[in-house]
Write an enzyme that holds these catalytic residues in place. Structure first.
Site, PDB file in Angstrom:
ATOM      1  N   VAL A  28      -6.730  -7.160   1.590  1.00  0.00           N
ATOM      2  CA  VAL A  28      -6.136  -6.591   0.377  1.00  0.00           C
ATOM      3  C   VAL A  28      -5.268  -7.648  -0.292  1.00  0.00           C
ATOM      4  CG1 VAL A  28      -4.636  -4.790  -0.554  1.00  0.00           C
ATOM      5  CG2 VAL A  28      -6.150  -4.271   1.372  1.00  0.00           C
ATOM      6  N   ILE A  57       0.827  -1.205   0.000  1.00  0.00           N
ATOM      7  CA  ILE A  57       0.000   0.000   0.000  1.00  0.00           C
ATOM      8  C   ILE A  57       0.861   1.256   0.000  1.00  0.00           C
ATOM      9  CG2 ILE A  57      -1.649   1.326   1.381  1.00  0.00           C
ATOM     10  CD1 ILE A  57      -2.798  -1.413   2.308  1.00  0.00           C
ATOM     11  N   VAL A  66      10.709   3.745  12.046  1.00  0.00           N
ATOM     12  CA  VAL A  66       9.775   4.633  12.742  1.00  0.00           C
ATOM     13  C   VAL A  66       9.642   4.322  14.226  1.00  0.00           C
ATOM     14  CG1 VAL A  66       8.428   5.051  10.647  1.00  0.00           C
ATOM     15  CG2 VAL A  66       7.738   3.213  12.210  1.00  0.00           C
ATOM     16  N   THR A  69      -2.402  -8.404  -1.455  1.00  0.00           N
ATOM     17  CA  THR A  69      -0.963  -8.150  -1.506  1.00  0.00           C
ATOM     18  C   THR A  69      -0.232  -9.483  -1.665  1.00  0.00           C
ATOM     19  OG1 THR A  69      -0.702  -8.370   0.888  1.00  0.00           O
ATOM     20  CG2 THR A  69      -1.230  -6.172   0.034  1.00  0.00           C
ATOM     21  N   ASN A  93       2.035   4.674   7.283  1.00  0.00           N
ATOM     22  CA  ASN A  93       1.643   3.372   6.752  1.00  0.00           C
ATOM     23  C   ASN A  93       2.476   2.215   7.308  1.00  0.00           C
ATOM     24  OD1 ASN A  93       0.460   1.498   4.604  1.00  0.00           O
ATOM     25  ND2 ASN A  93       2.635   1.485   4.059  1.00  0.00           N
ATOM     26  N   TYR A 130      -1.905  -7.138  17.149  1.00  0.00           N
ATOM     27  CA  TYR A 130      -2.119  -6.393  15.912  1.00  0.00           C
ATOM     28  C   TYR A 130      -3.420  -5.587  15.976  1.00  0.00           C
ATOM     29  CZ  TYR A 130      -2.736  -5.428  10.925  1.00  0.00           C
ATOM     30  OH  TYR A 130      -2.930  -4.806   9.727  1.00  0.00           O
ATOM     31  N   LYS A 181      -3.961  -1.412  16.145  1.00  0.00           N
ATOM     32  CA  LYS A 181      -4.690  -0.676  15.123  1.00  0.00           C
ATOM     33  C   LYS A 181      -5.886   0.071  15.703  1.00  0.00           C
ATOM     34  CE  LYS A 181      -2.083  -1.737  11.613  1.00  0.00           C
ATOM     35  NZ  LYS A 181      -1.280  -0.695  10.938  1.00  0.00           N
ATOM     36  N   SER A 207      -6.498  -0.586  10.325  1.00  0.00           N
ATOM     37  CA  SER A 207      -6.910  -1.856   9.729  1.00  0.00           C
ATOM     38  C   SER A 207      -8.343  -2.138  10.132  1.00  0.00           C
ATOM     39  CB  SER A 207      -6.010  -2.999  10.224  1.00  0.00           C
ATOM     40  OG  SER A 207      -6.539  -4.259   9.871  1.00  0.00           O
TER      41      SER A 207
END
Length: 250
Positions: free
Chosen positions: A180, A15, A57, A182, A83, A147, A151, A134
């Site tokens: 998605v 993304i 990050v 990916t 992202n 996770y 989010k 998400s």
């Protein structure tokens, strides 16, 4: 220095890379940040005149270095797309604190650190934040204790940012991608999971990286000039159905 600039984290693939390409095509100057230096070096060849930011990050010192490099290279920042993220799934009883912290360090701390460091530049440009959460932050699912919680926290952080930074003309919004298509997803999703998603998503398909990038680009644009504090689920209607996926529980 007068060209609008967007900084995209996790820009080496998926993304992030799709968003970099789309915004560049729309006339933005792009700064691409990723800690996977090899992948970033390859990806940046696909985006004309992009700024190379090989940083992590989750590390406060590296975040400051990234913003310093951006300031030197571009002189301004109009959009920060947070992202970068890690997807580490597992049962609650198998998620030790080290695993929990690894997920939180990138998915939540990284968004906080990057946004905070970039705020002075965004105030100067009356720019915007777009945080990528998400669908797992909107609806609970098995194997996603770290996770999904990270989010969900990003969603709340976005609302805090909108509430506090709005008086400076800075907008903050959140995109929640659903399933998605990916390379990573296709590598780990079994045929049972793929079939279950097809049945549970009203549009009966996975989304594409480009479709998520389009939602991000809209929120970065002047077309969204009066949109802030919002959570946009780009998920084919998945969140609206509330249907569980038995295949994910096996």
């Amino acid at each position: 220095m007068s060209k609008k600039t967007a900084l995209i984290t996790g820009a080496a693939r998926g993304i992030g890379l799709a968003t970099a390409k789309l915004l560049a095509a729309d006339g933005w100057r792009i700064a691409m940040l990723d800690r996977d230096t090899d992948a970033l070096h390859e990806a940046i060849q696909e985006v004309e005149d992009a700024v190379y930011l090989p940083y992590d990050v989750s590390d406060p010192e590296q975040v400051q270095a990234a913003i310093s490099d951006l300031r030197s290279s571009c002189g301004r920042l109009d959009a920060l797309v947070n992202n970068a993220g890690v997807a580490d799934f597992g049962p609650i009883e198998e998620t030790d604190f080290a695993r929990w912290r690894t997920v939180m360090a990138t998915n939540l701390d990284g968004v906080f650190l990057m946004s905070q460091a970039a705020t002075p530049l965004l105030k100067a440009s009356k720019g915007c934040l777009v945080n990528i959460a998400s669908i797992s932050g909107l609806r609970a699912s098995t194997l996603r204790v770290a996770y999904g919680t990270s989010k969900a926290a990003v969603i709340q952080l976005t609302k805090q940012q909108a509430a506090e930074l709005g008086e400076y003309g800075v907008r903050a919004n959140c995109v929640c991608p659903g399933p998605v298509r990916t390379k990573l997803a296709m590598a780990v999703h079994s045929q049972d999971i793929i079939d279950a998603y097809h049945d549970a998503i009203p549009l009966n398909r996975y989304g594409s990286e480009r479709e998520i990038a389009e939602a991000i680009a809209f929120l970065c644009s002047d077309k969204a000039s009066y949109v802030t504090g919002q959570v946009l689920a780009a998920d084919g209607g998945f969140d609206s159905t509330g249907v569980g996926l038995p295949a994910l529980r096996r």
